[in-house]
Scaffold this motif. Structure first.
Motif, PDB file in Angstrom:
ATOM      1  N   GLN A  45      -3.866   4.822   5.106  1.00 39.21           N
ATOM      2  CA  GLN A  45      -2.926   3.816   4.595  1.00 39.21           C
ATOM      3  C   GLN A  45      -1.811   3.665   5.891  1.00 39.21           C
ATOM      4  OE1 GLN A  45      -1.594   5.577   1.181  1.00 39.21           O
ATOM      5  NE2 GLN A  45      -3.271   4.628  -0.304  1.00 39.21           N
TER       6      GLN A  45
ATOM      7  N   ILE B  93      -0.259  -5.883   5.766  1.00 38.58           N
ATOM      8  CA  ILE B  93      -0.212  -4.681   4.922  1.00 38.58           C
ATOM      9  C   ILE B  93       1.100  -3.996   4.885  1.00 38.58           C
ATOM     10  CG2 ILE B  93      -1.176  -2.480   4.061  1.00 38.58           C
ATOM     11  CD1 ILE B  93      -3.991  -3.717   5.108  1.00 38.58           C
ATOM     12  N   ILE B  94       1.969  -3.916   3.977  1.00 34.29           N
ATOM     13  CA  ILE B  94       3.085  -3.017   3.988  1.00 34.29           C
ATOM     14  C   ILE B  94       2.851  -1.700   3.371  1.00 34.29           C
ATOM     15  CG2 ILE B  94       5.519  -3.154   3.296  1.00 34.29           C
ATOM     16  CD1 ILE B  94       5.360  -6.177   2.988  1.00 34.29           C
ATOM     17  N   THR B  95       2.826  -0.612   4.234  1.00 36.22           N
ATOM     18  CA  THR B  95       2.811   0.633   3.611  1.00 36.22           C
ATOM     19  C   THR B  95       3.944   1.188   3.173  1.00 36.22           C
ATOM     20  OG1 THR B  95       0.510   0.924   4.724  1.00 36.22           O
ATOM     21  CG2 THR B  95       1.547   2.875   4.018  1.00 36.22           C
TER      22      THR B  95
ATOM     23  N   ALA C 216       3.102  -0.761  14.241  1.00 28.18           N
ATOM     24  CA  ALA C 216       3.892  -1.148  12.917  1.00 28.18           C
ATOM     25  C   ALA C 216       5.266  -0.800  13.054  1.00 28.18           C
ATOM     26  CB  ALA C 216       3.291  -0.597  11.936  1.00 28.18           C
TER      27      ALA C 216
ATOM     28  N   LEU D 199       5.569  -0.566   8.328  1.00 27.21           N
ATOM     29  CA  LEU D 199       5.779   0.786   7.562  1.00 27.21           C
ATOM     30  C   LEU D 199       7.072   1.205   7.241  1.00 27.21           C
ATOM     31  CD1 LEU D 199       3.846   3.278  10.149  1.00 27.21           C
ATOM     32  CD2 LEU D 199       3.434   3.105   7.644  1.00 27.21           C
TER      33      LEU D 199
ATOM     34  N   ALA E 109      -1.636   0.047   8.511  1.00 29.16           N
ATOM     35  CA  ALA E 109      -0.133  -0.914   8.068  1.00 29.16           C
ATOM     36  C   ALA E 109       0.279  -1.767   9.331  1.00 29.16           C
ATOM     37  CB  ALA E 109       1.194   0.108   7.826  1.00 29.16           C
TER      38      ALA E 109
ATOM     39  N   PRO F 266      -6.910   0.809   2.717  1.00 28.50           N
ATOM     40  CA  PRO F 266      -6.318  -0.402   3.427  1.00 28.50           C
ATOM     41  C   PRO F 266      -7.432  -1.266   3.613  1.00 28.50           C
ATOM     42  CG  PRO F 266      -4.963   1.300   4.229  1.00 28.50           C
ATOM     43  CD  PRO F 266      -6.219   2.099   3.611  1.00 28.50           C
TER      44      PRO F 266
ATOM     45  N   SER G 213       0.884  -1.200  -0.097  1.00 32.37           N
ATOM     46  CA  SER G 213       0.076  -0.109   0.063  1.00 32.37           C
ATOM     47  C   SER G 213       0.803   1.183  -0.044  1.00 32.37           C
ATOM     48  CB  SER G 213      -1.104  -0.064   1.157  1.00 32.37           C
ATOM     49  OG  SER G 213      -1.734   0.954   1.335  1.00 32.37           O
TER      50      SER G 213
END
Length: 312
Positions: free
Chosen positions: A148, A122-124, A182, A155, A152, A101, A8
């Motif tokens: 977003q 989720i990798i933002t 995160a 991050l 995450a 997200p 993301s």
């Protein structure tokens, strides 16, 4: 099960760079990655870069966002990846910069194949300079940018080479205060060791109040529930409305008393929607939210403490 990673971040933050680095590392490990890329326009600019990596299974979602009108197309593309490539080990999904997200995760989770996918997180990727200049964004864009980051699981503060040491410290502290769960890694060119990503997303984390979220320690997660018997429609809706606000999405096939086939059921923003199905689908429901491990229809969360849960 196939591990799934969602990338993301805003346009230009470094998502495609991270994707290409990750593909190369997975190939070096002898793994077979596949890619789903969501590009907002009609031309697959970023997808062309992936195609240059060789025989990587690739599906594209063009001219639409993975998180809204494109969700059905996302489901079809993922289904295609699974059916056409039996030896996939990892699926990497790069969302558009316009994807929220929660809604991106919702698009990925289909009750048709949720039991085959293990969404790791989720990798933002956050543009460090944009974080410092976020007050100059329009309110809507800034809100999405912050969402977003907030959701995450890992991050990535990218492009730190463009900042002074003091600015890098400011960015890191600001991101940490906004998302307390995160881990943050500073990068140049979005270069990260994939083994670090695996370690982070496989290690349970705790919030500052020491409460474990979702079993895996992820602030945003999912739960797949299966039915053992049909439910009363009104009673089921009452249970849905009694759930905490941290339940963001639900979708799946719910067997209703008196109906020969399960109904397609969807829930978002407090609204429920039922749609009759003409094919008998597997009765199961995907729930997406925060702190959802103990949610079961028929348990105390639904107001029926003396009943056995109908889900397992």
């Amino acid at each position: 099960m196939i591990d799934v990673y969602l990338l993301s971040g805003f346009l230009g933050s470094g998502k495609t760079s991270l994707l290409l680095h990750t593909i190369e590392q997975l190939k070096q490990q002898g793994k077979k990655p596949a890619v789903l890329m969501n590009e907002f326009g009609a031309l697959p600019f970023d997808s062309n870069a992936v195609e240059g990596e060789g025989d990587i299974p690739l599906k594209e979602l063009l001219e639409g966002c993975i998180c809204c009108t494109g969700s059905e197309k996302t489901e079809a593309q993922l289904q295609g990846l699974l059916e056409e490539n039996e030896d996939i080990d990892v699926i990497l999904i790069e969302t558009t910069g316009a994807a929220h997200p929660v809604e991106a995760l919702d698009a990925v989770y289909s009750p048709l194949f949720a039991d085959r996918l293990n969404v790791k997180g989720i990798i933002t990727i956050a543009d460090a300079k944009r974080w410092l200049e976020r007050e100059g964004l329009t309110p809507q864009i800034r809100a999405l940018f912050m969402e977003q980051i907030r959701h995450a699981h890992l991050l990535v503060a990218n492009k730190v080479d463009l900042l002074t040491e003091e600015e890098v410290a400011t960015v890191t502290m600001g991101l940490s205060n906004f998302n307390e769960t995160a881990p943050i890694i500073q990068t140049v060119g979005a270069k990260i060791d994939f083994s670090f990503i695996e370690k982070v997303l496989n290690t349970p984390k705790r919030r500052t109040d020491a409460s474990i979220i979702s079993g895996k320690g992820l602030p945003l997660s999912s739960k797949l529930l299966t039915f053992t018997e049909s439910v009363d429609k009104e009673e089921f809706e009452n249970w849905v409305q009694s759930l905490p606000s941290t339940v963001y999405r639900m979708k799946g096939y719910v067997p209703v008393k008196g109906a020969s086939k399960p109904f397609l059921f969807q829930y978002a923003y407090g609204m429920v929607n039922w749609l009759a199905e003409y094919v008998k689908m597997e009765p199961r429901l995907v729930i997406i939210g925060e702190g959802i491990d103990d949610i079961n229809f028929g348990s105390s969360e639904g107001g029926h403490p003396n009943r056995q849960p109908l889900f397992g």
